[in-house]
Design a protein around this motif. Structure first.
Motif, PDB file in Angstrom:
ATOM      1  N   LYS A 145       0.822  -1.225   0.000  1.00 36.28           N
ATOM      2  CA  LYS A 145       0.000   0.000   0.000  1.00 36.28           C
ATOM      3  C   LYS A 145       0.853   1.271   0.000  1.00 36.28           C
ATOM      4  O   LYS A 145       0.527   2.257   0.667  1.00 36.28           O
ATOM      5  CB  LYS A 145      -0.980  -0.018   1.167  1.00 36.28           C
ATOM      6  CG  LYS A 145      -1.983  -1.163   1.072  1.00 36.28           C
ATOM      7  CD  LYS A 145      -2.958  -1.126   2.211  1.00 36.28           C
ATOM      8  CE  LYS A 145      -4.051  -2.134   2.049  1.00 36.28           C
ATOM      9  NZ  LYS A 145      -3.719  -3.520   2.170  1.00 36.28           N
ATOM     10  N   TYR A 146       1.943   1.221  -0.730  1.00 37.75           N
ATOM     11  CA  TYR A 146       2.825   2.381  -0.907  1.00 37.75           C
ATOM     12  C   TYR A 146       3.275   2.980   0.426  1.00 37.75           C
ATOM     13  O   TYR A 146       3.411   4.200   0.564  1.00 37.75           O
ATOM     14  CB  TYR A 146       2.168   3.446  -1.785  1.00 37.75           C
ATOM     15  CG  TYR A 146       1.788   2.926  -3.150  1.00 37.75           C
ATOM     16  CD1 TYR A 146       2.730   2.859  -4.160  1.00 37.75           C
ATOM     17  CD2 TYR A 146       0.495   2.458  -3.411  1.00 37.75           C
ATOM     18  CE1 TYR A 146       2.402   2.372  -5.413  1.00 37.75           C
ATOM     19  CE2 TYR A 146       0.158   1.962  -4.661  1.00 37.75           C
ATOM     20  CZ  TYR A 146       1.105   1.921  -5.658  1.00 37.75           C
ATOM     21  OH  TYR A 146       0.783   1.424  -6.891  1.00 37.75           O
ATOM     22  N   SER A 147       3.529   2.128   1.399  1.00 39.90           N
ATOM     23  CA  SER A 147       3.960   2.600   2.724  1.00 39.90           C
ATOM     24  C   SER A 147       5.344   3.256   2.636  1.00 39.90           C
ATOM     25  O   SER A 147       6.092   3.053   1.676  1.00 39.90           O
ATOM     26  CB  SER A 147       4.021   1.428   3.706  1.00 39.90           C
ATOM     27  OG  SER A 147       5.102   0.569   3.386  1.00 39.90           O
ATOM     28  N   ALA A 148       5.682   4.016   3.652  1.00 40.14           N
ATOM     29  CA  ALA A 148       6.992   4.685   3.700  1.00 40.14           C
ATOM     30  C   ALA A 148       8.118   3.660   3.653  1.00 40.14           C
ATOM     31  O   ALA A 148       9.120   3.863   2.952  1.00 40.14           O
ATOM     32  CB  ALA A 148       7.099   5.541   4.959  1.00 40.14           C
ATOM     33  N   CYS A 149       7.971   2.549   4.377  1.00 35.69           N
ATOM     34  CA  CYS A 149       9.018   1.516   4.356  1.00 35.69           C
ATOM     35  C   CYS A 149       9.103   0.823   2.996  1.00 35.69           C
ATOM     36  O   CYS A 149      10.191   0.502   2.531  1.00 35.69           O
ATOM     37  CB  CYS A 149       8.806   0.495   5.471  1.00 35.69           C
ATOM     38  SG  CYS A 149       9.612   0.979   7.015  1.00 35.69           S
ATOM     39  N   ALA A 150       7.964   0.613   2.364  1.00 35.84           N
ATOM     40  CA  ALA A 150       7.988  -0.005   1.028  1.00 35.84           C
ATOM     41  C   ALA A 150       8.749   0.894   0.054  1.00 35.84           C
ATOM     42  O   ALA A 150       9.585   0.429  -0.722  1.00 35.84           O
ATOM     43  CB  ALA A 150       6.568  -0.263   0.530  1.00 35.84           C
ATOM     44  N   TRP A 151       8.482   2.185   0.106  1.00 39.96           N
ATOM     45  CA  TRP A 151       9.205   3.118  -0.757  1.00 39.96           C
ATOM     46  C   TRP A 151      10.694   3.144  -0.414  1.00 39.96           C
ATOM     47  O   TRP A 151      11.538   3.262  -1.305  1.00 39.96           O
ATOM     48  CB  TRP A 151       8.618   4.526  -0.679  1.00 39.96           C
ATOM     49  CG  TRP A 151       7.471   4.716  -1.627  1.00 39.96           C
ATOM     50  CD1 TRP A 151       6.168   4.907  -1.303  1.00 39.96           C
ATOM     51  CD2 TRP A 151       7.535   4.737  -3.063  1.00 39.96           C
ATOM     52  NE1 TRP A 151       5.415   5.041  -2.452  1.00 39.96           N
ATOM     53  CE2 TRP A 151       6.229   4.942  -3.547  1.00 39.96           C
ATOM     54  CE3 TRP A 151       8.574   4.597  -3.983  1.00 39.96           C
ATOM     55  CZ2 TRP A 151       5.928   5.014  -4.899  1.00 39.96           C
ATOM     56  CZ3 TRP A 151       8.275   4.669  -5.342  1.00 39.96           C
ATOM     57  CH2 TRP A 151       6.965   4.879  -5.789  1.00 39.96           C
ATOM     58  N   GLU A 152      11.026   3.033   0.853  1.00 40.98           N
ATOM     59  CA  GLU A 152      12.440   3.028   1.245  1.00 40.98           C
ATOM     60  C   GLU A 152      13.136   1.785   0.701  1.00 40.98           C
ATOM     61  O   GLU A 152      14.261   1.859   0.206  1.00 40.98           O
ATOM     62  CB  GLU A 152      12.584   3.107   2.771  1.00 40.98           C
ATOM     63  CG  GLU A 152      14.012   3.050   3.265  1.00 40.98           C
ATOM     64  CD  GLU A 152      14.929   4.134   2.712  1.00 40.98           C
ATOM     65  OE1 GLU A 152      16.154   3.964   2.797  1.00 40.98           O
ATOM     66  OE2 GLU A 152      14.441   5.168   2.181  1.00 40.98           O
ATOM     67  N   VAL A 153      12.488   0.634   0.773  1.00 42.04           N
ATOM     68  CA  VAL A 153      13.061  -0.597   0.218  1.00 42.04           C
ATOM     69  C   VAL A 153      13.273  -0.432  -1.285  1.00 42.04           C
ATOM     70  O   VAL A 153      14.330  -0.793  -1.825  1.00 42.04           O
ATOM     71  CB  VAL A 153      12.152  -1.816   0.528  1.00 42.04           C
ATOM     72  CG1 VAL A 153      12.557  -3.032  -0.278  1.00 42.04           C
ATOM     73  CG2 VAL A 153      12.164  -2.115   2.027  1.00 42.04           C
ATOM     74  N   VAL A 154      12.311   0.146  -1.967  1.00 43.41           N
ATOM     75  CA  VAL A 154      12.413   0.358  -3.413  1.00 43.41           C
ATOM     76  C   VAL A 154      13.502   1.389  -3.730  1.00 43.41           C
ATOM     77  O   VAL A 154      14.267   1.230  -4.682  1.00 43.41           O
ATOM     78  CB  VAL A 154      11.042   0.769  -4.001  1.00 43.41           C
ATOM     79  CG1 VAL A 154      11.170   1.270  -5.429  1.00 43.41           C
ATOM     80  CG2 VAL A 154      10.079  -0.408  -3.917  1.00 43.41           C
ATOM     81  N   ARG A 155      13.598   2.430  -2.930  1.00 43.35           N
ATOM     82  CA  ARG A 155      14.636   3.451  -3.135  1.00 43.35           C
ATOM     83  C   ARG A 155      16.023   2.831  -3.030  1.00 43.35           C
ATOM     84  O   ARG A 155      16.887   3.069  -3.876  1.00 43.35           O
ATOM     85  CB  ARG A 155      14.494   4.591  -2.107  1.00 43.35           C
ATOM     86  CG  ARG A 155      15.498   5.725  -2.325  1.00 43.35           C
ATOM     87  CD  ARG A 155      15.713   6.552  -1.071  1.00 43.35           C
ATOM     88  NE  ARG A 155      16.308   5.823   0.020  1.00 43.35           N
ATOM     89  CZ  ARG A 155      17.616   5.495   0.093  1.00 43.35           C
ATOM     90  NH1 ARG A 155      18.447   5.826  -0.865  1.00 43.35           N
ATOM     91  NH2 ARG A 155      18.085   4.818   1.130  1.00 43.35           N
ATOM     92  N   VAL A 156      16.232   2.000  -2.003  1.00 42.14           N
ATOM     93  CA  VAL A 156      17.529   1.331  -1.833  1.00 42.14           C
ATOM     94  C   VAL A 156      17.793   0.386  -3.004  1.00 42.14           C
ATOM     95  O   VAL A 156      18.907   0.344  -3.530  1.00 42.14           O
ATOM     96  CB  VAL A 156      17.589   0.582  -0.476  1.00 42.14           C
ATOM     97  CG1 VAL A 156      18.803  -0.318  -0.393  1.00 42.14           C
ATOM     98  CG2 VAL A 156      17.573   1.577   0.675  1.00 42.14           C
ATOM     99  N   GLU A 157      16.777  -0.342  -3.428  1.00 42.90           N
ATOM    100  CA  GLU A 157      16.926  -1.246  -4.582  1.00 42.90           C
ATOM    101  C   GLU A 157      17.324  -0.459  -5.826  1.00 42.90           C
ATOM    102  O   GLU A 157      18.222  -0.860  -6.569  1.00 42.90           O
ATOM    103  CB  GLU A 157      15.615  -2.002  -4.833  1.00 42.90           C
ATOM    104  CG  GLU A 157      15.652  -2.944  -6.003  1.00 42.90           C
ATOM    105  CD  GLU A 157      16.402  -4.239  -5.747  1.00 42.90           C
ATOM    106  OE1 GLU A 157      16.674  -4.954  -6.723  1.00 42.90           O
ATOM    107  OE2 GLU A 157      16.729  -4.540  -4.579  1.00 42.90           O
ATOM    108  N   ALA A 158      16.684   0.674  -6.057  1.00 40.42           N
ATOM    109  CA  ALA A 158      17.011   1.510  -7.221  1.00 40.42           C
ATOM    110  C   ALA A 158      18.421   2.074  -7.109  1.00 40.42           C
ATOM    111  O   ALA A 158      19.157   2.154  -8.102  1.00 40.42           O
ATOM    112  CB  ALA A 158      15.988   2.637  -7.361  1.00 40.42           C
ATOM    113  N   GLU A 159      18.811   2.452  -5.896  1.00 41.06           N
ATOM    114  CA  GLU A 159      20.167   2.985  -5.686  1.00 41.06           C
ATOM    115  C   GLU A 159      21.214   1.918  -6.006  1.00 41.06           C
ATOM    116  O   GLU A 159      22.174   2.170  -6.745  1.00 41.06           O
ATOM    117  CB  GLU A 159      20.311   3.460  -4.244  1.00 41.06           C
ATOM    118  CG  GLU A 159      21.631   4.115  -3.931  1.00 41.06           C
ATOM    119  CD  GLU A 159      21.733   4.545  -2.472  1.00 41.06           C
ATOM    120  OE1 GLU A 159      22.876   4.675  -2.008  1.00 41.06           O
ATOM    121  OE2 GLU A 159      20.704   4.764  -1.795  1.00 41.06           O
TER     122      GLU A 159
END
Length: 183
Positions: free
Chosen positions: A150-164
């Motif tokens: 559900k587009y949570s802050a932690c989900a976005w953080e996991v995706v941000r790290v993956e993209a980085e």
């Protein structure tokens, strides 16, 4: 006579600062390779360690930790596809709601500047359809994960790290392929 001077002044200005990929900075290929990961890092709003329970394996198209050397054409396609999907992912409404606008806008602008010249080199799926399919599946897994969480802050953080991490890897693949082509 005046037209000649204006043309020369324009060429000098363009070759130095204004027309460089950094808009106002001289072009530096090492900076270019680090810029996307650095901009992704600047988006961080939640400490990564707070989101360890949310981590998942998105099954990156190539194994991490292996020395990856692929032909330059495929590397260019891979680089283009990855940047395009990162751009699309972070350009969504959900992303706009999750991140501070200033660093997000800077990231999207930087991605766009890198994608524009690549459009000439490879017309999406036409150059390397197998690369495009693998990258598309990878980003579908990421998008499904975000929806599931559900587009949570932690989900976005996991995706941000993956993209980085992925952006470091694609830069490495691009650099190794370019040096292989030169030798």
């Amino acid at each position: 006579m005046v037209q000649t001077y204006l043309l020369m002044a324009g060429l000098m200005l363009c070759s130095n600062l204004v027309c460089s990929p950094g808009w106002g900075r001289p072009w530096d290929p090492d900076l270019e390779n680090r810029e996307i990961p650095l901009l992704l890092r600047q988006l961080q709003r939640v400490p990564s360690q707070n989101c360890l329970k949310d981590r998942t394996d998105f099954k990156f198209p190539w194994k991490r930790g292996k020395s990856i050397q692929i032909p330059m054409r495929e590397a260019t396609c891979f680089y283009h596809e990855m940047l395009g999907h990162i751009f699309n992912l972070f350009g969504t409404e959900e992303s706009q709601a999750a991140w501070d606008h200033s660093p997000l806008d800077e990231l999207l602008s930087s991605l766009y500047l890198r994608l524009d010249p690549l459009e000439l080199a490879c017309v999406h799926d036409l150059c390397c359809p197998s690369v495009a399919i693998e990258v598309r599946k990878y980003f579908q897994r990421i998008t499904s994960y975000l929806k599931e969480k559900k587009y949570s802050a932690c989900a976005w953080e996991v995706v941000r790290v993956e993209a980085e991490v992925s952006s470091f890897i694609i830069n490495d693949i691009k650099a190794k392929s370019a040096s292989k082509e030169e030798s």
